[in-house]
Design a protein around this motif. Structure first.
Motif, PDB file in Angstrom:
ATOM      1  N   VAL A  23       0.830  -1.211   0.000  1.00 55.69           N
ATOM      2  CA  VAL A  23       0.000   0.000   0.000  1.00 55.69           C
ATOM      3  C   VAL A  23       0.861   1.256   0.000  1.00 55.69           C
ATOM      4  O   VAL A  23       0.564   2.221  -0.722  1.00 55.69           O
ATOM      5  N   ASN A  24       1.929   1.267   0.776  1.00 54.80           N
ATOM      6  CA  ASN A  24       2.803   2.439   0.794  1.00 54.80           C
ATOM      7  C   ASN A  24       3.410   2.711  -0.580  1.00 54.80           C
ATOM      8  O   ASN A  24       3.535   3.862  -0.999  1.00 54.80           O
ATOM      9  N   LYS A  25       3.782   1.661  -1.295  1.00 53.49           N
ATOM     10  CA  LYS A  25       4.314   1.833  -2.654  1.00 53.49           C
ATOM     11  C   LYS A  25       3.213   2.340  -3.583  1.00 53.49           C
ATOM     12  O   LYS A  25       3.430   3.248  -4.392  1.00 53.49           O
ATOM     13  N   LYS A  27       0.688   4.160  -2.858  1.00 52.36           N
ATOM     14  CA  LYS A  27       0.403   5.570  -2.546  1.00 52.36           C
ATOM     15  C   LYS A  27       1.399   6.515  -3.209  1.00 52.36           C
ATOM     16  O   LYS A  27       1.079   7.681  -3.432  1.00 52.36           O
ATOM     17  N   GLU A  28       2.583   6.028  -3.519  1.00 53.86           N
ATOM     18  CA  GLU A  28       3.598   6.858  -4.171  1.00 53.86           C
ATOM     19  C   GLU A  28       3.342   7.041  -5.668  1.00 53.86           C
ATOM     20  O   GLU A  28       3.936   7.911  -6.293  1.00 53.86           O
ATOM     21  N   ASN A  44      -9.364  -0.518  -4.001  1.00 48.33           N
ATOM     22  CA  ASN A  44      -8.351   0.529  -4.075  1.00 48.33           C
ATOM     23  C   ASN A  44      -7.037   0.007  -3.500  1.00 48.33           C
ATOM     24  O   ASN A  44      -6.964  -0.333  -2.319  1.00 48.33           O
ATOM     25  N   LYS A  46      -4.530   1.623  -2.741  1.00 48.85           N
ATOM     26  CA  LYS A  46      -3.919   2.604  -1.845  1.00 48.85           C
ATOM     27  C   LYS A  46      -4.575   2.595  -0.464  1.00 48.85           C
ATOM     28  O   LYS A  46      -4.262   3.424   0.373  1.00 48.85           O
ATOM     29  N   SER A  47      -5.468   1.637  -0.224  1.00 51.08           N
ATOM     30  CA  SER A  47      -6.172   1.527   1.051  1.00 51.08           C
ATOM     31  C   SER A  47      -5.731   0.259   1.774  1.00 51.08           C
ATOM     32  O   SER A  47      -6.024  -0.856   1.318  1.00 51.08           O
TER      33      SER A  47
END
Length: 89
Positions: A23-25, A27-28, A44, A46-47
């Motif tokens: 998720v952290n990747k 979000k980038e 999603n 990013k969640s």
């Protein structure tokens, strides 16, 4: 829409640490990205809650997809490579 189906390499699947790394990747990345289990609805990427709710196990196949836009294909490739890596450690 670029998409790619991969096998999750982490033994524990996308739970706790591997899910957070993924998720952290995501979000980038500059485009919206989704992740889906075979035959399931996309969520999603990013969640963290959405990814953990998928309950993806190690060795399962998942499909990544990104909305059209600059960097979409690269985003899918980058996340696919991450899922094909053992993130358990």
């Amino acid at each position: 829409m670029p998409q790619r189906t991969v096998t999750v390499a982490s033994r524990i699947g996308l739970h706790a640490r591997p899910a957070a790394v993924f998720v952290n990747k995501a979000k980038e990345l500059p485009v919206p990205v989704t992740l889906a289990r075979d035959g399931g609805a996309p969520v999603n990427a990013k969640s963290l809650l959405a990814i953990m709710t998928l309950d993806v196990r190690g060795g399962e196949r998942v499909t990544l997809a990104a909305a059209e836009g600059e960097g979409a294909a690269a985003a899918v490739d980058e996340l696919a490579d991450l899922l094909e890596t053992d993130l358990d450690g």
